[in-house]
Design an enzyme around this catalytic site. Structure first.
Site, PDB file in Angstrom:
ATOM      1  N   LYS A 256       5.977  21.643  -8.508  1.00 25.55           N
ATOM      2  CA  LYS A 256       6.326  21.647 -10.223  1.00 25.55           C
ATOM      3  C   LYS A 256       5.238  21.093 -11.029  1.00 25.55           C
ATOM      4  CE  LYS A 256       8.161  18.248 -12.359  1.00 25.55           C
ATOM      5  NZ  LYS A 256       8.923  17.193 -12.981  1.00 25.55           N
TER       6      LYS A 256
ATOM      7  N   LYS B 225      -0.593  11.943 -16.850  1.00 27.31           N
ATOM      8  CA  LYS B 225       0.309  12.164 -15.578  1.00 27.31           C
ATOM      9  C   LYS B 225      -0.085  13.613 -14.826  1.00 27.31           C
ATOM     10  CE  LYS B 225       3.502  11.489 -12.273  1.00 27.31           C
ATOM     11  NZ  LYS B 225       4.813  11.467 -12.391  1.00 27.31           N
TER      12      LYS B 225
END
Lengths: 298, 298, 298, 298
Positions: A239, A171
């Site tokens: 983030k 990811k």
């Protein structure tokens, strides 16, 4: 019937939990803000009275939370998943968090007799609603096999990519490439616009060649229309790029392009644009080129 | 029958000129080194005795040369295209050169009564052989329309993208994105490899999502197999990124990612790897990560 | 008495030519805009009637012009320096231009029987007025020795750094470091300001250690006072970084930091801030950090 | 007599603690590996039997440790500084750690009745031996004043730069500028070497102008002599740049040049060169330019 404890009923979690209900699972949902739990109950879920209550009788626990500290807070502690789930419970964290934290969760969960998987997703809110997420799963092969019946109600592509933490690593790589590609497309669009080029024709020919990518396929129309409503917010991408930077640093991996993309995304957030879609990087490239658009909405 | 003067019978030019012969045009070919002209004659073309001879009776002139100075040398001068082509001749430069040079050629050609188009291509040698290049055309609409019968023998996508120079601008944008995307994919591959991830599964899931791109579709197998035979040589990509840098600088366009990609490609060439395929950027990222592969061929 | 033809009586050239007059040379000055020539005549110089007139009787020719094409225009052509200076004349180009152009001028000048040196300067307008420039000289040792009496009226440090073009190479390296250092100081200042730090105390301790540099010594007060009146304009630094980029590219030299500095300076110019002092890079770093100063003058 | 508990007797800590002994303080030293404690005892210090023993009777506690986790481990816990120091004790952490950790230590120490300062140093081992370090102090003015008698035995410049954490922020800014400047000087040296320039003359003229900096003044001789024995190791600079990156990210500060410098330093460490002096960045720039030196002493 398999019972699923589902923790985190946000923008992504709520439709995912709902899909599990629809798919025939008994689902006990918990969320920090109780309003979401009520909505979930209206959709056929059961409302839990805290984390312990959600996981105590579950065969499978799914967590879908914003960031690493949120997941740690839910897993550890006397009211947490690790202390209250039955031995042998499958714990599937589908949040996007640090790979090293995911690996630690797997280890600590195992010490508690639990089988922990990391299974972050891509595809966004609409894919969550439609149950067609892509899921990158890290963990032991047997545990991944056991999780498939649940995961297949949530996603279309369920890919086992390696041991614990690997799902998060993939990811992270995904987020690195996506941010960089948006930046490259933005640079190309400003470059084309600064010369006397028909941008739409140019995009069409670029998209069909070796420069083609999913940003051209799915996102460039919004960029040309200057529609920067999320979609995927820059603040979340920021983030995620923090995760990429930390993981690359820990592993000694050079990311000369990724670090520039992270700087650009970080600037957008610092300037107060974290609520826009990540394609709004276009605005920053325009501004750095002295070509800000006065007709820009918002 | 339309007569085409074709100048530049190299790796790309020879199959292109041959496709025009096959397509029913009378083609008179010229090349600086005469061996290529002989080969072209064996394939049904006519051998010209110099540039003037190739263009004197042509309705259409096509040039396919390495770089801006080569094209200028062929166009200008007493033996050149501008001095020897008939008024009204369509001059199609399909080389990849600087957009500002292309615009100047169009202007100077027009002063000589000629209709000049810039029409660089993408797709590489195999697409040239198969006649399925993508062609980005800059110039006046009427001239582009007039050129279509010729261009359609060479390519599958013929896209008019704007006035003179625009074809080159779009090609430059193409090369910017391609170099940057190769770099991003290389960073992701090293990142995945540095963690305990099954790279092939990871690539499969990445390619299907928002991180998907044509490098994953067409080139990543070669990267994983460490096959860096060109393909498209880094030395040529380096030349093209010089065009991008100059055009971006002239227009005041910021290319924070593009400039990093240009540094990486430039390093490969400086280190003597200019003859490798551009995907060999992977090697540089590995080296910068302390992960050079001893089993690397060559 | 040595006669000097001086071409280019701008912000730098006028005080330099005046210092030669004061230093006892016979100086014949030429400038494209005649107003400057009149001013020079008021200061004791002689007004030339064109380039040929300025150099015909000169023992030494000095040129001080904005960019490579200006110098080429003055040197070549039937009215130019090369066609009109006496054999053996010392031609000292003190402009900041491309090293490869400087090397070509030396070669072509030599073919005309002239002795050409490149001798760019650093120090700015005030140092030109005070006759304390630093001069980096490229050329043959004998010619450099012959030029010393002239150069010593203009500068305090006269350094012979290598053959023709070397002076320009060193000047390019100077401009690379200066731009990068301003950027680093700007990043540090914004970093300090974003935390609860007493910036002035911090600057004092930073300037005294291994982070010390001439920007801290000579320029940081202006940055803290937000005085961005030039000094050295960003537009000129942008030109010089174009020279650096081209020379680095030609030589295959990697400049990962220099290329970022060039992007930042280029952005300032593209945004219309080319007339500010180069220390105004601080503003761009502030903006990229979401910390633009409303109290910023101008 | 003031009693000082000194924790961390490493390369920096041992000479610092020794200077306090020489300066008239009663010093009780502790180090994890006991050999250092024995050496310290030979130099007139007292050997502590653990952290608690070192701080129990101290008026001032000084810590000099490698990284944030080390300092946290020493401060917290039942055997730690916070649990065992007398109320009112001055705790001076002179390690280089994260500013946010430093601020937290000050807050938590205060809750234990302690007065905590962050006071990182620059200057390196020799300056520690000579007692001429530069010290950047963050904390309350009264506490800084109270610490001066101790700090003045260790350093020549004692600068109060703001509240708790500020000392670390300034140190971080220092490390950002130093790494970037080494990189810029390395790029310039390779650039000069790649052209026909006398590098030593060039360095002399560069060092005297606006490109001048402390790397030219103190470090360039070692670079030209290819002496990369530390000095300050790349591995430590890499750790410090991690602090810079995190602090910049937290504060939303753009560091386009700093992030490139961090990539370069990170590459050197990943490649196994973390034990070399930070000026060995020169080698990486050479390699990226295809100019590795065969005569380089390993």
């Amino acid at each position: 019937m398999t019972t699923v404890g589902f923790i985190g009923l946000g923008i992504m979690g709520l439709p995912m939990a709902t899909n599990l209900v629809t798919g025939g699972f008994e689902v006990i949902g918990h969320n920090r803000s109780p309003g979401k739990v009520a909505t979930f109950a209206e959709r056929g879920g059961r409302a839990a009275n805290g984390i312990a209550d959600a996981v105590r009788d579950a065969d499978v626990v799914v967590t879908m939370l914003p960031d690493s500290p949120d997941v740690e807070a839910v897993m550890y502690g006397s009211d947490g998943v690790f202390a209250n789930a039955k031995p042998g419970t499958l714990v599937i964290d589908m949040s996007t968090i640090r790979p090293d934290v995911a690996a630690k969760l797997a280890k600590d969960g195992s010490a508690n007799g639990l089988r922990v998987l990391d299974a972050p997703v891509s595809g966004g809110e609409q894919a969550a609603v439609d149950g067609i997420l892509s899921v990158m799963v890290g963990g032991a092969p047997d545990d991944v096999a056991a999780a498939r019946p649940v995961l297949e109600k949530l996603g279309r592509t369920i890919m086992h990519v390696g041991p614990a933490g690997s799902g998060q690593t993939v990811k992270a790589a995904n987020q690195l490439i996506v941010a960089g590609t948006i930046g490259l497309v933005a640079e190309a669009l400003v470059f084309l616009d600064a010369h006397d080029v028909d941008t739409r024709s140019a995009v069409e020919v670029l998209a069909g060649g070796l420069a083609g990518n999913a940003i051209f396929d799915r996102k460039v129309e919004g960029m040309l229309a200057r529609n920067f409503a999320p979609g995927f917010r820059l603040a979340l991408h920021h983030k995620d790029l923090g995760i990429v930077s930390a993981a690359a640093r820990d592993a000694g991996v050079a990311t000369p392009l990724g670090s520039v993309a992270a700087q650009l995304v970080g600037s957008m957030v610092a300037r107060g644009d974290g609520g826009l879609d990540h394609t709004a990087l276009l605005r920053l490239v325009e501004e750095l080129s002295g070509r800000s658009r006065e007709d820009d909405p918002a």
